[in-house]
Design an enzyme around this catalytic site. Structure first.
Site, PDB file in Angstrom:
ATOM      1  CG  HIS A 194      41.450 -14.254 -12.195  1.00 54.03           C
ATOM      2  ND1 HIS A 194      41.576 -14.131 -10.822  1.00 54.03           N
ATOM      3  CD2 HIS A 194      42.496 -13.588 -12.739  1.00 54.03           C
ATOM      4  CE1 HIS A 194      42.649 -13.422 -10.561  1.00 54.03           C
ATOM      5  NE2 HIS A 194      43.234 -13.075 -11.679  1.00 54.03           N
ATOM      6  CG  ASP A 251      46.980 -13.034 -16.779  1.00 55.63           C
ATOM      7  OD1 ASP A 251      47.717 -12.056 -16.566  1.00 55.63           O
ATOM      8  OD2 ASP A 251      46.443 -13.694 -15.881  1.00 55.63           O
TER       9      ASP A 251
END
Length: 434
Positions: free
Chosen positions: A308, A366
């Site tokens: 991330h 995600d």
């Protein structure tokens, strides 16, 4: 001047100016450079504003190095495990967790505004059957400005909260209508007897020809996903909402601008990109090959849903939703879906591979949200719509905070101009080819 300052010196002129340092509750201190242009005639250059604090905020705090995400000071882990999406929405909007009476009142206020004007059905008819649902969501949310324009007084706190209730209540109804338009099925009206997330599931999947039973595991998983996406500090879509709102525009238009920003594959479209990546890999036997491709710096292939930009250690939301993801898959008894099997194999290999462990490239929120949405039967191109539903209370809280902040003014970023110098117009007949 605050007690702590930083002295900035222009080496060309020798002029020095003290700049105040501002400190917050958590996170790095910031250097107040508001007088820099006035004193030196310079702007700062910060592509993407990644080193610039554009506002003060009491809402969300992120420490990417430590993997910390706080909503109003509460750790995301505690909220996701113990709270509900509407309770978290109240927290984001009001700053404190509600009492039982306050939560019941908030739930009623949201329930009262779930209907959308019947004329909006005609709006959906203007979209082709295979239009991207984010195009529909963005367009219809913006169109609410036409229904609530004269009545909106953004300088009235009570009126702002009424607007927040309206937006939060109508987003699932609009999203479900977009889904039904895609499927060619009749729209399903919201039911006041249902909770927010169960109402969303009913509007998405119920049909007039047969009863629909809401699975509590699926409802809880969806509620948890919405909590995890509710806010994420000054991200691209939130900053877009703030920038648009700084003009005093209708808040429905500002929220629509957030939807448009979220649509991008580098932002809200990331979980859709995960499923597209799994489609590219194609088969579980190809996982080792693509793991090697991901390690090759000269290969364009990238593992989507791993690592991330903000969290340099781990995404705290991923640890929560990983457990929920496996609960959903076990409940559905999914053992024969090739793409989901592929995703689980990819997860297992990456979590054991030294290359990913050393670089802290763990699966992020995600990765798991995309798997859950697919397992629930939500189409891949609808994933970003689900993200937008979760992010709505964050957008609203940030809008409400910005409008009430006396320091805020219309957004006006500066630039470093690198184009042609000033020059005179050349008549067409005097211009030379080449």
């Amino acid at each position: 001047m605050t007690a702590k300052t930083v002295t900035v010196t222009d080496n060309a002129t020798g002029k020095s100016v003290e700049m105040p340092v501002r400190g917050g509750t958590h996170g790095p201190e910031v250097l107040d450079i508001q007088d820099l242009y006035k004193e030196f005639g310079y702007f700062t250059y910060d592509a993407g504003f990644t080193s610039t604090a554009s506002c003060r905020s009491d809402i969300t705090f992120i420490d990417g190095d430590q993997g910390i995400l706080l909503y109003r000071g509460y750790p995301i882990e505690q909220l996701a495990e113990r709270s509900t999406f509407l309770e978290v929405s109240y927290l984001l909007l009001h700053g404190e967790l509600p009492t039982q009476a306050e939560l019941e009142g908030f739930n009623r206020a949201i329930t009262e505004h779930t209907m959308i004007n019947e004329s909006l059905k005609n709006f959906f008819d203007g979209f082709h059957y295979n239009a991207h649902p984010m195009a529909m969501l963005t367009g219809v949310v913006a169109s609410l400005s036409a229904f609530y324009h004269d009545a909106i007084r953004i300088n009235d706190p009570q009126n702002r909260m009424l607007t927040c209730h309206r937006v939060l209540a109508k987003m699932p109804t609009i999203a479900a209508a977009a889904y039904k338009h895609m499927a060619g099925e009749p729209f399903v009206y919201p039911l006041n007897r249902l909770y927010y997330t169960s109402n969303l599931l009913n509007m998405l999947f119920s049909r007039p020809i047969e009863p629909y039973e809401i699975n509590p595991i699926h409802e809880r998983a969806l509620d948890q996903l919405l909590i995890l996406h509710a806010d994420h500090e000054q991200n691209a879509s939130t900053s877009t909402v703030r920038l648009a709102s700084s003009t005093g525009t209708n808040p429905f238009a500002a929220i629509a601008s957030g939807c448009a920003a979220l649509w991008g594959p580098a932002h809200g479209g990331a979980n859709e990109a995960v499923l597209n990546m799994l489609h590219e890999i194609g088969d579980i036997s190809q996982v080792p090959k693509y793991i090697d491709k991901a390690k090759d710096k000269n290969d364009e292939f990238r593992l989507m849903g791993f690592g991330h930009r903000v969290y340099k250690n781990f995404d705290p939301r991923a640890n929560i939703i990983r457990k929920t993801c496996h609960e959903v898959l076990n409940d559905l008894g999914i053992t024969q879906d090739p793409q989901l099997e592929l995703a689980m194999e990819l997860e297992e290999r990456a979590l054991k591979d030294d290359y990913f462990i050393e670089r802290k490239l763990y699966p992020n929120v995600d990765f798991y949200s995309g798997i859950i949405y697919r397992a629930l039967g939500i189409p891949t191109d609808f994933f970003t719509v689900m993200f937008a539903l979760g992010r709505t209370p964050g957008w609203l809280a940030q809008w409400n905070e910005m409008v009430a902040d006396p320091e805020q003014r219309i957004g006006r970023p500066r630039q470093l101009y690198t184009g042609a110098p000033q020059r005179d117009y050349i008549p067409l007949e005097k211009r030379q080819d080449g």
